[in-house]
Design a protein around this motif. Structure first.
Motif: not given
Length: 248
Positions: A5-9, A83-85, A207-210, A215-219
């Motif tokens: 599998l391709h890991i993005l983060h 609903g924060e994502v 987009q989710i805040r860790h 941290e703001a993650l943009v995946l």
């Protein structure tokens, strides 16, 4: 299909992958003959347990988030529930919408597998925008020698099951390849024309805040190479691919 599998983060508590179309998130009795699933493949690839934070349909490709412990799975799952994502999807749909953008505000029954009658209706909203329009020399209706398709960007504002697929059916622009909510003759004609059968829905960005670091993650996950073969849409898709480079 390659089992790597391709890991993005990846960090100490979260890992995101680019899920290919046709792969279950986890094994289920609803698809008992299918033994391969992202959860088991990722667990074996990392050599440690993983917990799914959210779901993608088997036919949908794109960003899929897992936690590396049960507590993080609960915390991240709560962010989805609140609903924060923020999520962005791509879809190839039948026809040309009359407008260039809009919002679908249409309540949905909780369980799409059951008749809607008697079920409570839950609020559901999806914003959409046309990225490109195409017309192919493909006759899916005897009245017309060609057929029209549109590439949409979609931003679900709520998280109901099959929300995007059901909402696009509601506005008469079903996703190409959707066996449940789409049109069978059209799906078969497009699959024969392209030489590929799939649900043309891709989870482009999440987009989710860790929950731990803040941290703001943009995946983001680029659409697969099959998308670049869509006639009349290649230039737009190339631009999208360039702007969605994986973080890791």
């Amino acid at each position: 299909m390659d089992d790597e599998l391709h890991i993005l983060h990846r960090d100490q508590r979260l890992v995101a992958i680019a899920k290919p179309a046709g792969l279950l998130v986890h094994r289920t009795q609803l698809d008992a003959q299918e033994e391969r699933a992202a959860l088991q493949l990722l667990r074996d690839q990392l050599g440690q347990p993983v917990w799914p934070v959210h779901r993608l349909d088997k036919g949908t490709s794109g960003v899929l988030l897992f936690a590396l412990d049960a507590d993080m799975a609960s915390l991240a799952g709560q962010a989805f529930d609140r609903g924060e994502v923020r999520k962005r999807y791509l879809a190839l749909v039948r026809g040309w919408p009359a407008e260039d953008a809009g919002q679908i505000d249409h309540p949905l029954a909780r369980d799409p597998e059951k008749p809607s009658a008697g079920q409570p209706l839950l609020e559901a909203r999806t914003a959409w925008q046309v990225l490109a329009r195409a017309e192919w020399p493909l006759a899916t209706d005897p009245r017309f020698a060609t057929s029209r398709y549109a590439l949409l960007e979609l931003r679900p504002e709520t998280g109901r099951r099959h929300q995007i697929r059901r909402h696009l059916k509601h506005i008469a622009h079903p996703i190409v390849g959707d066996a449940t909510h789409g049109k069978g003759p059209l799906n078969r004609a497009v699959a024969a024309h392209l030489g590929l059968q799939r649900l043309w829905l891709h989870a482009l960005e999440l987009q989710i805040r860790h929950p731990e670091s803040g941290e703001a993650l943009v995946l983001s996950a680029s659409p697969g190479p099959e998308w670049s073969g869509l006639q009349g849409l290649a230039i737009v898709l190339q631009s999208i691919t360039r702007s969605t480079r994986p973080e890791a």
